[in-house]
Design an enzyme around this catalytic site. Structure first.
Site, PDB file in Angstrom:
ATOM      1  N   ARG A 182      -0.882  -8.691  12.362  1.00 18.77           N
ATOM      2  CA  ARG A 182      -1.028  -8.050  11.789  1.00 18.77           C
ATOM      3  C   ARG A 182      -2.038  -8.984  10.670  1.00 18.77           C
ATOM      4  O   ARG A 182      -3.098  -8.455  10.924  1.00 18.77           O
ATOM      5  CB  ARG A 182      -0.147  -6.875  11.562  1.00 18.77           C
ATOM      6  CG  ARG A 182       0.587  -6.860  12.733  1.00 18.77           C
ATOM      7  CD  ARG A 182       1.911  -5.523  12.171  1.00 18.77           C
ATOM      8  NE  ARG A 182       1.871  -5.076  11.162  1.00 18.77           N
ATOM      9  CZ  ARG A 182       3.171  -4.650  10.450  1.00 18.77           C
ATOM     10  NH1 ARG A 182       3.857  -5.427  11.104  1.00 18.77           N
ATOM     11  NH2 ARG A 182       3.433  -3.825   9.250  1.00 18.77           N
ATOM     12  N   ARG A 231      11.109  -1.826  11.425  1.00 16.66           N
ATOM     13  CA  ARG A 231       9.859  -0.860  12.695  1.00 16.66           C
ATOM     14  C   ARG A 231       9.751  -1.847  13.216  1.00 16.66           C
ATOM     15  O   ARG A 231       9.898  -3.167  13.570  1.00 16.66           O
ATOM     16  CB  ARG A 231       8.491  -1.219  11.595  1.00 16.66           C
ATOM     17  CG  ARG A 231       8.293   0.375  10.839  1.00 16.66           C
ATOM     18  CD  ARG A 231       7.322   0.685  10.335  1.00 16.66           C
ATOM     19  NE  ARG A 231       6.471  -0.228  10.284  1.00 16.66           N
ATOM     20  CZ  ARG A 231       4.862  -0.450   9.356  1.00 16.66           C
ATOM     21  NH1 ARG A 231       4.898   0.181   8.518  1.00 16.66           N
ATOM     22  NH2 ARG A 231       4.495  -0.988   9.721  1.00 16.66           N
ATOM     23  N   ARG A 276      -9.547   0.429   8.558  1.00 15.42           N
ATOM     24  CA  ARG A 276      -9.454  -0.783   9.157  1.00 15.42           C
ATOM     25  C   ARG A 276     -10.990  -1.974   9.417  1.00 15.42           C
ATOM     26  O   ARG A 276     -10.337  -2.891  10.037  1.00 15.42           O
ATOM     27  CB  ARG A 276      -8.300  -0.918   9.726  1.00 15.42           C
ATOM     28  CG  ARG A 276      -6.881  -0.190   9.213  1.00 15.42           C
ATOM     29  CD  ARG A 276      -6.167  -0.932  10.048  1.00 15.42           C
ATOM     30  NE  ARG A 276      -5.062  -0.346   9.356  1.00 15.42           N
ATOM     31  CZ  ARG A 276      -3.695  -0.225   9.091  1.00 15.42           C
ATOM     32  NH1 ARG A 276      -3.500  -2.084   9.071  1.00 15.42           N
ATOM     33  NH2 ARG A 276      -2.714   0.456   8.300  1.00 15.42           N
ATOM     34  N   LYS A 307       0.964  -1.447  -0.033  1.00 10.62           N
ATOM     35  CA  LYS A 307       0.119  -0.247   0.286  1.00 10.62           C
ATOM     36  C   LYS A 307       1.024   1.073  -0.125  1.00 10.62           C
ATOM     37  O   LYS A 307       0.244   2.376  -0.814  1.00 10.62           O
ATOM     38  CB  LYS A 307      -0.942  -0.249   1.205  1.00 10.62           C
ATOM     39  CG  LYS A 307      -2.048  -1.216   1.556  1.00 10.62           C
ATOM     40  CD  LYS A 307      -2.578  -0.882   2.936  1.00 10.62           C
ATOM     41  CE  LYS A 307      -1.890  -1.319   4.219  1.00 10.62           C
ATOM     42  NZ  LYS A 307      -0.871  -2.466   3.808  1.00 10.62           N
TER      43      LYS A 307
HETATM   44  P1  AP5 Z   1       4.931  -1.721   1.675  1.00 16.89           P
HETATM   45  O1  AP5 Z   1       4.009  -1.071   0.711  1.00 16.89           O
HETATM   46  O2  AP5 Z   1       5.628  -1.267   2.666  1.00 16.89           O
HETATM   47  O3  AP5 Z   1       3.929  -1.990   2.542  1.00 16.89           O
HETATM   48  P2  AP5 Z   1       2.512  -2.034   3.092  1.00 16.89           P
HETATM   49  O4  AP5 Z   1       0.758  -2.525   2.429  1.00 16.89           O
HETATM   50  O5  AP5 Z   1       2.039  -0.332   3.236  1.00 16.89           O
HETATM   51  O6  AP5 Z   1       2.785  -2.458   4.206  1.00 16.89           O
HETATM   52  P3  AP5 Z   1       2.453  -2.329   6.103  1.00 16.89           P
HETATM   53  O7  AP5 Z   1       2.990  -3.020   7.030  1.00 16.89           O
HETATM   54  O8  AP5 Z   1       2.712  -0.344   5.976  1.00 16.89           O
HETATM   55  O9  AP5 Z   1       0.902  -2.033   6.101  1.00 16.89           O
HETATM   56  P4  AP5 Z   1       0.363  -2.036   7.494  1.00 16.89           P
HETATM   57  O10 AP5 Z   1      -1.365  -1.723   7.258  1.00 16.89           O
HETATM   58  O11 AP5 Z   1       0.586  -3.026   8.437  1.00 16.89           O
HETATM   59  O12 AP5 Z   1       1.254  -0.704   8.577  1.00 16.89           O
HETATM   60  P5  AP5 Z   1       0.519   0.416   8.940  1.00 16.89           P
HETATM   61  O13 AP5 Z   1       1.446   1.448   8.330  1.00 16.89           O
HETATM   62  O14 AP5 Z   1      -0.914   1.366   7.764  1.00 16.89           O
HETATM   63  O15 AP5 Z   1       5.692  -2.666   1.347  1.00 16.89           O
HETATM   64  C1  AP5 Z   1       5.971  -3.826   2.562  1.00 16.89           C
HETATM   65  C2  AP5 Z   1       8.120  -4.629   1.864  1.00 16.89           C
HETATM   66  O16 AP5 Z   1       7.462  -5.128   0.677  1.00 16.89           O
HETATM   67  C3  AP5 Z   1       8.867  -3.176   1.705  1.00 16.89           C
HETATM   68  O17 AP5 Z   1      10.054  -3.690   1.898  1.00 16.89           O
HETATM   69  C4  AP5 Z   1       9.032  -2.263  -0.371  1.00 16.89           C
HETATM   70  O18 AP5 Z   1       9.761  -2.424  -0.360  1.00 16.89           O
HETATM   71  C5  AP5 Z   1       8.143  -4.056  -0.511  1.00 16.89           C
HETATM   72  N1  AP5 Z   1       6.915  -4.406  -1.503  1.00 16.89           N
HETATM   73  C6  AP5 Z   1       6.507  -3.513  -1.701  1.00 16.89           C
HETATM   74  N2  AP5 Z   1       5.425  -3.713  -2.940  1.00 16.89           N
HETATM   75  C7  AP5 Z   1       6.635  -4.799  -3.429  1.00 16.89           C
HETATM   76  C8  AP5 Z   1       5.954  -6.178  -4.495  1.00 16.89           C
HETATM   77  N3  AP5 Z   1       5.305  -5.489  -6.035  1.00 16.89           N
HETATM   78  N4  AP5 Z   1       7.009  -6.740  -5.007  1.00 16.89           N
HETATM   79  C9  AP5 Z   1       8.539  -7.063  -3.882  1.00 16.89           C
HETATM   80  N5  AP5 Z   1       8.254  -6.024  -3.110  1.00 16.89           N
HETATM   81  C10 AP5 Z   1       7.532  -5.136  -2.462  1.00 16.89           C
HETATM   82  O19 AP5 Z   1      -0.027   0.326  10.154  1.00 16.89           O
HETATM   83  C11 AP5 Z   1       1.006   0.357  11.197  1.00 16.89           C
HETATM   84  C12 AP5 Z   1       0.379   0.224  12.599  1.00 16.89           C
HETATM   85  O20 AP5 Z   1      -0.737   1.688  12.408  1.00 16.89           O
HETATM   86  C13 AP5 Z   1      -1.099  -0.894  12.660  1.00 16.89           C
HETATM   87  O21 AP5 Z   1      -0.391  -1.606  12.755  1.00 16.89           O
HETATM   88  C14 AP5 Z   1      -2.088  -0.290  13.670  1.00 16.89           C
HETATM   89  O22 AP5 Z   1      -1.363   0.009  15.088  1.00 16.89           O
HETATM   90  C15 AP5 Z   1      -1.771   1.646  13.394  1.00 16.89           C
HETATM   91  N6  AP5 Z   1      -2.677   1.540  12.336  1.00 16.89           N
HETATM   92  C16 AP5 Z   1      -2.673   2.363  11.286  1.00 16.89           C
HETATM   93  N7  AP5 Z   1      -4.082   2.876  10.738  1.00 16.89           N
HETATM   94  C17 AP5 Z   1      -4.774   2.131  11.415  1.00 16.89           C
HETATM   95  C18 AP5 Z   1      -6.058   2.677  11.477  1.00 16.89           C
HETATM   96  N8  AP5 Z   1      -7.257   3.022  10.536  1.00 16.89           N
HETATM   97  N9  AP5 Z   1      -7.103   1.940  12.986  1.00 16.89           N
HETATM   98  C19 AP5 Z   1      -6.232   1.335  14.017  1.00 16.89           C
HETATM   99  N10 AP5 Z   1      -4.557   1.547  13.603  1.00 16.89           N
HETATM  100  C20 AP5 Z   1      -3.942   1.644  12.597  1.00 16.89           C
END
Ligand code: AP5
Length: 214
Positions: free
Chosen positions: A171, A160, A88, A13
């Site tokens: 997660r 992280r 979410r 994402k």
């Molecule tokens: P990346 O693009 O970083 O993936 P992502 O989908 O953004 O993954 P996240 O782990 O950031 O998502 P998340 O939803 O768990 O975390 P968030 O920060 O929103 O890609 C991942 C890796 O793969 C990278 O190394 C990249 O280089 C590689 N990659 C990407 N695309 C690729 C491809 N096509 N091929 C190969 N490699 C690739 O949330 C974190 C925490 O915040 C949550 O757990 C929760 O505690 C809190 N939080 C956030 N939003 C909310 C909400 N709405 N409500 C409540 N709590 C929330």
């Protein structure tokens, strides 16, 4: 055009959001990034969110919804919005509908990025982020030019706190049990687009833009 990027942790994402905001001239709302920024700066919001994030749990809805509504209030009228990591659950989705209505606007598309669990775990355990800007790398798929150093800023890359294999599993379970219901929610509204997230990042971007008619 207002878009939600939906998908499990590691689906790409954040990676896609970075590319799409340029292509679509949109403003990005990434709740995870906002929480991490507040944790780093030890704000009240950061202190409240930290334990939930460290444990791989959702931050309580009230805190998260207030944060998004505040953000929406500041976005210029008519500007496209790209939501990454929000909503979410159904409560957050309904609050978003309300917030968009207040702007006389709506969500146009929900891009559901599909990636199998084994690939998610490999992607997340290999992810490294810039300690200063949060820019994302992968030790195998998107390595920095110099190991452990951000290409742009020269700051160190770190893992992280919620990217350990154990927390990633928590997660992913949380996504499957709580967030995946939104796939049906938006499918019923007729605005869901499903994309194969296992291709290269550039190919995924191309597929998303094509599906959006761009
Ligand atoms: P990346 O693009 O970083 O993936 P992502 O989908 O953004 O993954 P996240 O782990 O950031 O998502 P998340 O939803 O768990 O975390 P968030 O920060 O929103 O890609 C991942 C890796 O793969 C990278 O190394 C990249 O280089 C590689 N990659 C990407 N695309 C690729 C491809 N096509 N091929 C190969 N490699 C690739 O949330 C974190 C925490 O915040 C949550 O757990 C929760 O505690 C809190 N939080 C956030 N939003 C909310 C909400 N709405 N409500 C409540 N709590 C929330």
């Amino acid at each position: 055009m207002n878009i939600i990027l939906l998908g499990p942790p590691g689906a790409g994402k954040g990676t896609q959001a970075q590319k799409l905001i340029k292509e679509l001239n949109a403003v990005q709302i990434a709740t995870g990034d906002i929480f991490r920024y507040n944790i780093k700066n030890e704000t009240d919001l950061g202190k409240q969110a930290k334990s939930y994030i460290d444990e791989g749990k959702l931050v309580p809805d009230k805190l998260t919804i207030d944060l998004v509504w505040d953000f929406l209030d500041k976005v210029e009228d008519g500007k496209s919005i790209l939501l990454d990591g929000f909503p979410r659950n159904i409560t957050q989705a309904e609050a978003l509908d309300e917030g968009m209505q207040k702007r006389n606007s709506k969500i146009d598309y929900v891009v559901n990025i599909k990636v199998p669990d084994d690939i998610l775990i490999e992607r997340i355990s290999g992810r490294r982020v810039c300690v200063e800007t949060g820019a994302t790398y992968h030790i195998k798929y998107n390595p920095p030019k110099v190991e452990g150093i951000d290409d742009e800023t020269g700051f160190p890359l770190i893992q992280r706190s919620d990217d350990t294999e154990e927390k990633v599993k928590t997660r992913i379970d949380l996504y499957n049990n709580t967030t995946a219901v939104l796939i049906d929610y938006y499918d019923k509204e007729g605005i869901l687009i499903t994309i194969d997230g296992t291709k290269t990042p550039d190919e995924v971007t191309k597929d998303i833009l094509k599906a959006l008619g761009k």
